[in-house]
Design a protein around this motif. Structure first.
Motif, short mmCIF file in Angstrom:
data_model
loop_
_atom_site.label_atom_id
_atom_site.label_comp_id
_atom_site.label_asym_id
_atom_site.label_seq_id
_atom_site.Cartn_x
_atom_site.Cartn_y
_atom_site.Cartn_z
N ALA A 51 0.86 -1.18 0.00
CA ALA A 51 0.00 0.00 0.00
C ALA A 51 0.89 1.22 0.00
N LYS A 52 0.33 2.33 -0.45
CA LYS A 52 1.09 3.58 -0.45
C LYS A 52 1.08 4.21 0.94
N VAL A 53 2.18 4.86 1.28
CA VAL A 53 2.29 5.58 2.54
C VAL A 53 1.29 6.74 2.51
N PRO A 54 0.49 6.90 3.57
CA PRO A 54 -0.54 7.94 3.59
C PRO A 54 0.03 9.33 3.92
N LYS A 55 -0.85 10.32 3.83
CA LYS A 55 -0.46 11.70 4.15
C LYS A 55 -0.45 11.98 5.64
N TYR A 56 -1.21 11.21 6.42
CA TYR A 56 -1.34 11.50 7.85
C TYR A 56 -0.17 10.92 8.66
N LYS A 57 0.00 11.40 9.88
CA LYS A 57 1.09 10.96 10.76
C LYS A 57 0.77 9.57 11.29
N PHE A 58 1.78 8.71 11.33
CA PHE A 58 1.59 7.33 11.75
C PHE A 58 2.90 6.80 12.31
N ALA A 59 2.82 5.70 12.99
CA ALA A 59 3.99 4.92 13.39
C ALA A 59 3.88 3.59 12.66
N ILE A 60 5.01 2.98 12.35
CA ILE A 60 5.02 1.70 11.65
C ILE A 60 5.21 0.59 12.67
#
Length: 94
Positions: A51-60
């Motif tokens: 999947a493509k990395v989203p625009k919102y802030k996240f942790a992996i």
């Protein structure tokens, strides 16, 4: 937090939702921050979902890798289509 269960075949499912405290974010993301449009791939459970990395802030979370290709060399949409193709999937299964 985005975990392997969130990465589906070509998209990010927002459930299940997992969180880490904001004060632990910088310590968790020590290997760098992927950019919008980079590509996630799961390493197991399930293997090979992208999947493509989203625009919102996240942790992996664990079992998720972020591929950050040189955009001048390969388009991320093209990379994703290769990674979802039959040949690539069979190579992962081997």
């Amino acid at each position: 937090m985005l975990i392997a269960k969130n990465i589906r075949k070509g998209f990010i499912n927002k459930k299940p939702r997992e969180y880490i405290p904001i004060e632990k974010y910088d310590g968790w993301m020590v290997r760098g921050l992927p950019s919008y449009g980079d590509v996630f791939i799961t390493t197991e459970a399930p293997l090979g979902h992208v999947a493509k990395v989203p625009k919102y802030k996240f942790a992996i979370g664990q079992r998720v890798l972020a591929l950050c290709p040189k955009r001048a060399v390969i388009d991320t949409d093209y990379l994703m289509s290769i990674m979802q193709g039959e040949y690539f999937v069979k190579q992962l299964e081997l």
